[in-house]
Motif scaffolding. Structure first.
Motif: not given
Length: 161
Positions: A72-75, A157, A159-160
């Motif tokens: 999972y990657q935020d972008n 994961i 993120y940020d």
């Protein structure tokens, strides 16, 4: 005593007391502490993983991930095992000298009963772009699964960004 006061005393007051007791008991539950052995094992696996990444050694890097990997990657959304490694193969062929370094003091390890461990931390990625070094600092969480005495990442994961 009016109806509202009576209703409060007969229904809401006992409800609030029960809720208060449940919250107190919930706060008393203890999570299994992270043993030094588990911390050392996962920290060592993080080093193995990113030594392979930094040297672009796909033969050592890829086996550290479970074939049912979810990344999972935020972008970037949810990526499958196949997509992740297609992307890494392309990335490893680039000449931008991309490397990863764990931010000192950011690593946390938490046990997952009868499964493995959660690893969280902050890392920096460095690469050369247009002749100058670019540095990005991001957060991550890895779910490590121990199968047949081998650690593999089953979920990642990132993120940020």
């Amino acid at each position: 005593m009016d109806k509202k006061t009576h209703k409060f005393k007969t229904f809401f007051l006992p409800f609030l007391l029960i809720l208060g007791l449940n919250l107190t008991q919930a706060q008393e539950k203890k999570v299994a502490p992270t043993s030094q052995e588990l911390y050392n094992e996962i920290a060592a696996m993080d080093t193995v993983l990113f030594d392979a990444f930094n040297t672009k050694d796909m033969a050592k890097f890829k086996p550290l991930f479970d074939e049912n990997l979810e990344w999972y990657q935020d972008n970037g959304g949810l990526l499958s095992y196949e997509t992740v490694f297609t992307n890494f193969e392309k990335m490893f062929k680039n000449e931008n000298k991309l490397t990863r370094q764990l931010v000192k003091g950011s690593l946390e390890i938490h046990p997952i009963k009868d499964f493995g461990a959660i690893e969280t931390g902050i890392h920096q990625f460095r690469h050369i772009e247009n002749g100058k070094e670019e540095i990005g600092t991001f957060k991550f969480m890895a779910i490590w699964k121990k199968v047949n005495n081998q650690w593999k990442i089953s979920r990642m994961i990132s993120y940020d960004h």
